[in-house]
Design a protein around this motif. Structure first.
Motif, PDB file in Angstrom:
ATOM      1  N   ILE A 102       0.813  -1.220   0.000  1.00  0.00           N
ATOM      2  CA  ILE A 102       0.000   0.000   0.000  1.00  0.00           C
ATOM      3  C   ILE A 102       0.846   1.269   0.000  1.00  0.00           C
ATOM      4  O   ILE A 102       0.548   2.212  -0.746  1.00  0.00           O
ATOM      5  N   LEU A 103       1.900   1.334   0.812  1.00  0.00           N
ATOM      6  CA  LEU A 103       2.675   2.573   0.920  1.00  0.00           C
ATOM      7  C   LEU A 103       3.307   3.024  -0.395  1.00  0.00           C
ATOM      8  O   LEU A 103       3.201   4.207  -0.741  1.00  0.00           O
ATOM      9  N   PRO A 104       3.962   2.151  -1.155  1.00  0.00           N
ATOM     10  CA  PRO A 104       4.496   2.618  -2.438  1.00  0.00           C
ATOM     11  C   PRO A 104       3.400   3.118  -3.388  1.00  0.00           C
ATOM     12  O   PRO A 104       3.599   4.107  -4.100  1.00  0.00           O
ATOM     13  N   VAL A 105       2.254   2.468  -3.385  1.00  0.00           N
ATOM     14  CA  VAL A 105       1.147   2.902  -4.244  1.00  0.00           C
ATOM     15  C   VAL A 105       0.671   4.287  -3.828  1.00  0.00           C
ATOM     16  O   VAL A 105       0.459   5.167  -4.669  1.00  0.00           O
ATOM     17  N   VAL A 106       0.534   4.513  -2.524  1.00  0.00           N
ATOM     18  CA  VAL A 106       0.088   5.816  -2.023  1.00  0.00           C
ATOM     19  C   VAL A 106       1.091   6.900  -2.384  1.00  0.00           C
ATOM     20  O   VAL A 106       0.714   7.982  -2.857  1.00  0.00           O
ATOM     21  N   GLU A 156       9.804  19.561  -8.452  1.00  0.00           N
ATOM     22  CA  GLU A 156       9.020  20.159  -7.368  1.00  0.00           C
ATOM     23  C   GLU A 156       8.205  19.097  -6.632  1.00  0.00           C
ATOM     24  O   GLU A 156       8.072  19.144  -5.409  1.00  0.00           O
ATOM     25  N   ALA A 157       7.667  18.160  -7.372  1.00  0.00           N
ATOM     26  CA  ALA A 157       6.891  17.087  -6.737  1.00  0.00           C
ATOM     27  C   ALA A 157       7.789  16.266  -5.816  1.00  0.00           C
ATOM     28  O   ALA A 157       7.391  15.915  -4.697  1.00  0.00           O
ATOM     29  N   MET A 158       9.007  15.958  -6.254  1.00  0.00           N
ATOM     30  CA  MET A 158       9.931  15.179  -5.427  1.00  0.00           C
ATOM     31  C   MET A 158      10.371  15.958  -4.190  1.00  0.00           C
ATOM     32  O   MET A 158      10.520  15.392  -3.115  1.00  0.00           O
ATOM     33  N   VAL A 159      10.574  17.269  -4.348  1.00  0.00           N
ATOM     34  CA  VAL A 159      10.975  18.099  -3.211  1.00  0.00           C
ATOM     35  C   VAL A 159       9.869  18.105  -2.156  1.00  0.00           C
ATOM     36  O   VAL A 159      10.143  18.054  -0.951  1.00  0.00           O
ATOM     37  N   LEU A 160       8.627  18.123  -2.575  1.00  0.00           N
ATOM     38  CA  LEU A 160       7.525  18.121  -1.614  1.00  0.00           C
ATOM     39  C   LEU A 160       7.331  16.758  -0.961  1.00  0.00           C
ATOM     40  O   LEU A 160       6.962  16.673   0.208  1.00  0.00           O
ATOM     41  N   ILE A 161       7.577  15.676  -1.682  1.00  0.00           N
ATOM     42  CA  ILE A 161       7.408  14.341  -1.100  1.00  0.00           C
ATOM     43  C   ILE A 161       8.588  13.991  -0.201  1.00  0.00           C
ATOM     44  O   ILE A 161       8.410  13.437   0.881  1.00  0.00           O
TER      45      ILE A 161
END
Length: 96
Positions: A64-68, A85-90
């Motif tokens: 579940i975690l990788p999918v989320v 930007e998406a990677m910086v936020l995650i």
């Protein structure tokens, strides 16, 4: 208590732990049983109860975690149109 399970006689030993670390207890107890207990042919033992629930939950979380995280990444990418930007936020950078 002796019962019949899958056509074989079954005995249960109930253990009430003072800890929430079921995995650690089972690992330590299994090591001791392997060292000190010689089971006759046809005899087996398995761990059940809270330990079994913990193992199932960990297996479910591995999926579940990788999918989320992937779904969250895709949503952020769709908003910002930038993978960086998406990677910086995650994965925020630690300031230590």
């Amino acid at each position: 208590m002796i019962r019949d399970e899958d056509g074989q006689l079954t005995g249960y030993v109930y253990i009430d732990l003072n800890t929430k670390d079921y995995g650690g207890f089972v690992k330590e107890a299994s090591n001791l049983l392997r060292q000190k207990l010689a089971l006759p042919a046809g005899y087996t033992y398995t761990w059940s109860g809270e330990y079994e629930f913990e193992v199932r939950a960990k297996e479910r979380l591995k999926i579940i975690l990788p999918v989320v995280f992937f779904v969250i990444f895709m949503l952020l990418y769709m908003i910002f149109h930038s993978a960086t930007e998406a990677m910086v936020l995650i994965f925020p950078r630690s300031t230590r």
